[in-house]
Design a protein around this motif. Structure first.
Motif, PDB file in Angstrom:
ATOM      1  N   LYS A  80     -13.945   1.205  23.545  1.00 40.77           N
ATOM      2  CA  LYS A  80     -12.788   0.383  23.166  1.00 40.77           C
ATOM      3  C   LYS A  80     -12.865   0.076  21.678  1.00 40.77           C
ATOM      4  O   LYS A  80     -13.898  -0.366  21.180  1.00 40.77           O
ATOM      5  CB  LYS A  80     -12.792  -0.920  23.960  1.00 40.77           C
ATOM      6  N   PRO A  81     -11.774   0.302  20.927  1.00 36.61           N
ATOM      7  CA  PRO A  81     -11.806   0.070  19.474  1.00 36.61           C
ATOM      8  C   PRO A  81     -12.069  -1.394  19.141  1.00 36.61           C
ATOM      9  O   PRO A  81     -11.597  -2.301  19.830  1.00 36.61           O
ATOM     10  CB  PRO A  81     -10.402   0.493  19.023  1.00 36.61           C
ATOM     11  N   LEU A  82     -12.845  -1.608  18.095  1.00 36.27           N
ATOM     12  CA  LEU A  82     -13.081  -2.956  17.584  1.00 36.27           C
ATOM     13  C   LEU A  82     -12.123  -3.205  16.432  1.00 36.27           C
ATOM     14  O   LEU A  82     -11.953  -2.351  15.553  1.00 36.27           O
ATOM     15  CB  LEU A  82     -14.534  -3.096  17.104  1.00 36.27           C
ATOM     16  N   LEU A  83     -11.515  -4.379  16.458  1.00 32.06           N
ATOM     17  CA  LEU A  83     -10.490  -4.657  15.453  1.00 32.06           C
ATOM     18  C   LEU A  83     -11.119  -5.130  14.138  1.00 32.06           C
ATOM     19  O   LEU A  83     -10.979  -6.290  13.749  1.00 32.06           O
ATOM     20  CB  LEU A  83      -9.494  -5.689  15.970  1.00 32.06           C
ATOM     21  N   SER A  84     -11.773  -4.235  13.465  1.00 29.41           N
ATOM     22  CA  SER A  84     -12.276  -4.532  12.126  1.00 29.41           C
ATOM     23  C   SER A  84     -11.094  -4.521  11.157  1.00 29.41           C
ATOM     24  O   SER A  84      -9.983  -4.095  11.493  1.00 29.41           O
ATOM     25  CB  SER A  84     -13.297  -3.483  11.699  1.00 29.41           C
ATOM     26  N   GLU A  85     -11.356  -4.993   9.953  1.00 28.95           N
ATOM     27  CA  GLU A  85     -10.300  -4.976   8.937  1.00 28.95           C
ATOM     28  C   GLU A  85      -9.833  -3.549   8.678  1.00 28.95           C
ATOM     29  O   GLU A  85      -8.632  -3.298   8.511  1.00 28.95           O
ATOM     30  CB  GLU A  85     -10.808  -5.612   7.639  1.00 28.95           C
ATOM     31  N   ALA A  86     -10.780  -2.614   8.655  1.00 30.49           N
ATOM     32  CA  ALA A  86     -10.410  -1.211   8.415  1.00 30.49           C
ATOM     33  C   ALA A  86      -9.520  -0.680   9.535  1.00 30.49           C
ATOM     34  O   ALA A  86      -8.557   0.059   9.282  1.00 30.49           O
ATOM     35  CB  ALA A  86     -11.672  -0.361   8.292  1.00 30.49           C
ATOM     36  N   GLU A  87      -9.849  -1.057  10.788  1.00 29.33           N
ATOM     37  CA  GLU A  87      -9.021  -0.615  11.916  1.00 29.33           C
ATOM     38  C   GLU A  87      -7.606  -1.159  11.801  1.00 29.33           C
ATOM     39  O   GLU A  87      -6.630  -0.442  12.011  1.00 29.33           O
ATOM     40  CB  GLU A  87      -9.644  -1.086  13.237  1.00 29.33           C
ATOM     41  N   ILE A  88      -7.496  -2.437  11.490  1.00 32.89           N
ATOM     42  CA  ILE A  88      -6.168  -3.055  11.396  1.00 32.89           C
ATOM     43  C   ILE A  88      -5.364  -2.423  10.274  1.00 32.89           C
ATOM     44  O   ILE A  88      -4.181  -2.092  10.447  1.00 32.89           O
ATOM     45  CB  ILE A  88      -6.304  -4.572  11.197  1.00 32.89           C
ATOM     46  N   ARG A  89      -5.979  -2.237   9.134  1.00 36.69           N
ATOM     47  CA  ARG A  89      -5.255  -1.643   8.006  1.00 36.69           C
ATOM     48  C   ARG A  89      -4.802  -0.227   8.325  1.00 36.69           C
ATOM     49  O   ARG A  89      -3.685   0.178   7.966  1.00 36.69           O
ATOM     50  CB  ARG A  89      -6.141  -1.661   6.751  1.00 36.69           C
ATOM     51  N   GLU A  90      -5.642   0.529   8.995  1.00 38.69           N
ATOM     52  CA  GLU A  90      -5.265   1.894   9.365  1.00 38.69           C
ATOM     53  C   GLU A  90      -4.106   1.893  10.353  1.00 38.69           C
ATOM     54  O   GLU A  90      -3.133   2.639  10.207  1.00 38.69           O
ATOM     55  CB  GLU A  90      -6.474   2.613   9.975  1.00 38.69           C
ATOM     56  N   ARG A  91      -4.213   1.041  11.351  1.00 37.88           N
ATOM     57  CA  ARG A  91      -3.194   1.019  12.403  1.00 37.88           C
ATOM     58  C   ARG A  91      -1.869   0.433  11.925  1.00 37.88           C
ATOM     59  O   ARG A  91      -0.819   0.726  12.505  1.00 37.88           O
ATOM     60  CB  ARG A  91      -3.715   0.225  13.604  1.00 37.88           C
ATOM     61  N   MET A  92      -1.903  -0.390  10.882  1.00 38.02           N
ATOM     62  CA  MET A  92      -0.678  -0.994  10.349  1.00 38.02           C
ATOM     63  C   MET A  92      -0.179  -0.274   9.101  1.00 38.02           C
ATOM     64  O   MET A  92       0.714  -0.770   8.406  1.00 38.02           O
ATOM     65  CB  MET A  92      -0.937  -2.470  10.025  1.00 38.02           C
ATOM     66  N   ALA A  93      -0.720   0.903   8.841  1.00 38.49           N
ATOM     67  CA  ALA A  93      -0.380   1.606   7.594  1.00 38.49           C
ATOM     68  C   ALA A  93       1.094   1.982   7.515  1.00 38.49           C
ATOM     69  O   ALA A  93       1.620   2.194   6.420  1.00 38.49           O
ATOM     70  CB  ALA A  93      -1.251   2.857   7.460  1.00 38.49           C
ATOM     71  N   GLY A  94       1.769   2.073   8.650  1.00 38.07           N
ATOM     72  CA  GLY A  94       3.186   2.435   8.625  1.00 38.07           C
ATOM     73  C   GLY A  94       4.113   1.288   8.282  1.00 38.07           C
ATOM     74  O   GLY A  94       5.329   1.491   8.181  1.00 38.07           O
ATOM     75  N   ASN A  95       3.561   0.096   8.080  1.00 35.27           N
ATOM     76  CA  ASN A  95       4.379  -1.071   7.725  1.00 35.27           C
ATOM     77  C   ASN A  95       4.046  -1.504   6.305  1.00 35.27           C
ATOM     78  O   ASN A  95       2.932  -1.952   6.023  1.00 35.27           O
ATOM     79  CB  ASN A  95       4.124  -2.227   8.691  1.00 35.27           C
ATOM     80  N   ILE A  96       5.014  -1.372   5.428  1.00 37.38           N
ATOM     81  CA  ILE A  96       4.811  -1.664   4.020  1.00 37.38           C
ATOM     82  C   ILE A  96       5.263  -3.086   3.704  1.00 37.38           C
ATOM     83  O   ILE A  96       6.337  -3.522   4.131  1.00 37.38           O
ATOM     84  CB  ILE A  96       5.597  -0.670   3.145  1.00 37.38           C
ATOM     85  N   CYS A  97       4.414  -3.814   2.958  1.00 37.55           N
ATOM     86  CA  CYS A  97       4.778  -5.135   2.443  1.00 37.55           C
ATOM     87  C   CYS A  97       4.827  -5.036   0.926  1.00 37.55           C
ATOM     88  O   CYS A  97       3.797  -4.912   0.269  1.00 37.55           O
ATOM     89  CB  CYS A  97       3.752  -6.183   2.884  1.00 37.55           C
ATOM     90  N   ARG A  98       6.008  -5.089   0.380  1.00 38.92           N
ATOM     91  CA  ARG A  98       6.144  -4.942  -1.071  1.00 38.92           C
ATOM     92  C   ARG A  98       5.633  -6.169  -1.817  1.00 38.92           C
ATOM     93  O   ARG A  98       5.409  -6.114  -3.019  1.00 38.92           O
ATOM     94  CB  ARG A  98       7.595  -4.626  -1.427  1.00 38.92           C
ATOM     95  N   CYS A  99       5.468  -7.276  -1.098  1.00 36.83           N
ATOM     96  CA  CYS A  99       4.885  -8.469  -1.715  1.00 36.83           C
ATOM     97  C   CYS A  99       3.360  -8.428  -1.682  1.00 36.83           C
ATOM     98  O   CYS A  99       2.708  -9.298  -2.250  1.00 36.83           O
ATOM     99  CB  CYS A  99       5.364  -9.728  -0.996  1.00 36.83           C
ATOM    100  N   SER A 100       2.800  -7.454  -0.972  1.00 34.95           N
ATOM    101  CA  SER A 100       1.344  -7.266  -0.874  1.00 34.95           C
ATOM    102  C   SER A 100       0.640  -8.456  -0.229  1.00 34.95           C
ATOM    103  O   SER A 100      -0.387  -8.923  -0.716  1.00 34.95           O
ATOM    104  CB  SER A 100       0.742  -6.973  -2.253  1.00 34.95           C
ATOM    105  N   ALA A 101       1.168  -8.900   0.895  1.00 34.28           N
ATOM    106  CA  ALA A 101       0.527  -9.992   1.646  1.00 34.28           C
ATOM    107  C   ALA A 101      -0.469  -9.442   2.666  1.00 34.28           C
ATOM    108  O   ALA A 101      -0.774 -10.107   3.660  1.00 34.28           O
ATOM    109  CB  ALA A 101       1.593 -10.823   2.357  1.00 34.28           C
ATOM    110  N   TYR A 102      -0.992  -8.265   2.421  1.00 30.65           N
ATOM    111  CA  TYR A 102      -1.841  -7.581   3.402  1.00 30.65           C
ATOM    112  C   TYR A 102      -3.066  -8.387   3.854  1.00 30.65           C
ATOM    113  O   TYR A 102      -3.367  -8.415   5.057  1.00 30.65           O
ATOM    114  CB  TYR A 102      -2.277  -6.214   2.866  1.00 30.65           C
ATOM    115  N   PRO A 103      -3.819  -9.034   2.961  1.00 28.34           N
ATOM    116  CA  PRO A 103      -4.991  -9.793   3.447  1.00 28.34           C
ATOM    117  C   PRO A 103      -4.614 -10.855   4.482  1.00 28.34           C
ATOM    118  O   PRO A 103      -5.317 -11.034   5.491  1.00 28.34           O
ATOM    119  CB  PRO A 103      -5.567 -10.420   2.168  1.00 28.34           C
ATOM    120  N   ASN A 104      -3.517 -11.554   4.245  1.00 26.25           N
ATOM    121  CA  ASN A 104      -3.074 -12.583   5.188  1.00 26.25           C
ATOM    122  C   ASN A 104      -2.563 -11.978   6.487  1.00 26.25           C
ATOM    123  O   ASN A 104      -2.734 -12.563   7.563  1.00 26.25           O
ATOM    124  CB  ASN A 104      -2.000 -13.449   4.551  1.00 26.25           C
ATOM    125  N   ILE A 105      -1.924 -10.810   6.385  1.00 26.25           N
ATOM    126  CA  ILE A 105      -1.447 -10.120   7.587  1.00 26.25           C
ATOM    127  C   ILE A 105      -2.632  -9.722   8.458  1.00 26.25           C
ATOM    128  O   ILE A 105      -2.614  -9.900   9.680  1.00 26.25           O
ATOM    129  CB  ILE A 105      -0.596  -8.893   7.199  1.00 26.25           C
TER     130      ILE A 105
END
Length: 228
Positions: free
Chosen positions: A191-216
């Motif tokens: 079962k995948p572990l939700l590390s920061e790298a996993e989340i960023r990879e899985r959410m790569a198709g959603n762009i935030c032009r304000c760059s709120a990625y750490p909070n997301i």
């Protein structure tokens, strides 16, 4: 071989005569537009008018969608995207139109629990499916845990991408629960572990032009039960 008279009649059938073309040319030349450009523009307008007249109207199609637990009936052009059906016909404008090419994720919704880009699919393809938009995540006055987490961690700035981010995150957590690996998963069997790298990879198709990625990322971790 067609005569000059035949050619004259042919131009008139396309909505423009030799006389009107000469008048348009003279008027545009007087205004500083070259005659050749004026003739070209008039011919282009005639061709466009002929093309529009030759294009048959597409009949509307009775479409029945289940959106946020409610049946929605409409007569739609069969080429209508799900995104346009939601925004322009069902008036659910929480789903945003960003790039309209499936590249930004602002239009993400859930169809039978799976996240999709609603700008890349036709509405008529989803009759009988359960469609959930950002408006359908909350229950009465209680926000969905993902919505609450985004609020607590300031997972947005301008907010334009937020509905797509939240719907995508909800769908992504469902994928994790089903054991679906990502490109960065270390073990494809576990079962995948939700590390920061996993989340960023899985959410790569959603762009935030304000760059709120750490909070997301923090909001998703909280909603997944891995943060207080």
């Amino acid at each position: 071989m067609s005569s000059i008279t035949d050619q004259h009649h042919e131009h008139e059938q396309h909505g423009i005569s030799r006389r009107s073309m000469l008048k348009a040319s003279a008027a545009l030349v007087a205004g500083g537009v070259p005659a050749a450009l004026a003739v070209s523009s008039a011919s282009a307008q005639a061709d466009a008018a002929a093309a529009n007249a030759a294009t048959p109207a597409v009949p509307g199609l009775a479409t029945h969608l289940n959106i946020n637990g409610h049946r929605f009936d409409a007569t739609l052009d069969p080429r209508t995207t799900l995104l346009d059906a939601l925004r322009e016909h069902a008036h659910l404008t929480g789903t945003k139109k960003g790039c309209d090419h499936g590249q930004c994720g602002a239009c993400t919704v859930l169809v039978d629990g799976r996240r999709i880009n609603s700008c890349l699919t036709l509405a008529v393809m989803h009759e009988g499916a359960q469609i959930t938009t950002i408006e359908g995540l909350a229950h009465d006055d209680q926000l969905h845990p993902m919505q609450q987490a985004f609020l607590q961690h300031d997972g947005f700035q301008c907010g334009y991408c937020t509905s797509g981010q939240i719907c995508s995150a909800v769908g992504m957590l469902a994928e994790v629960r089903q054991g679906m690996p990502s490109h960065v998963s270390a073990d494809l069997q576990a079962k995948p572990l939700l590390s920061e790298a996993e989340i960023r990879e899985r959410m790569a198709g959603n762009i935030c032009r304000c760059s709120a990625y750490p909070n997301i990322v923090q909001a998703i971790q909280q909603a997944a039960g891995q943060r207080s």
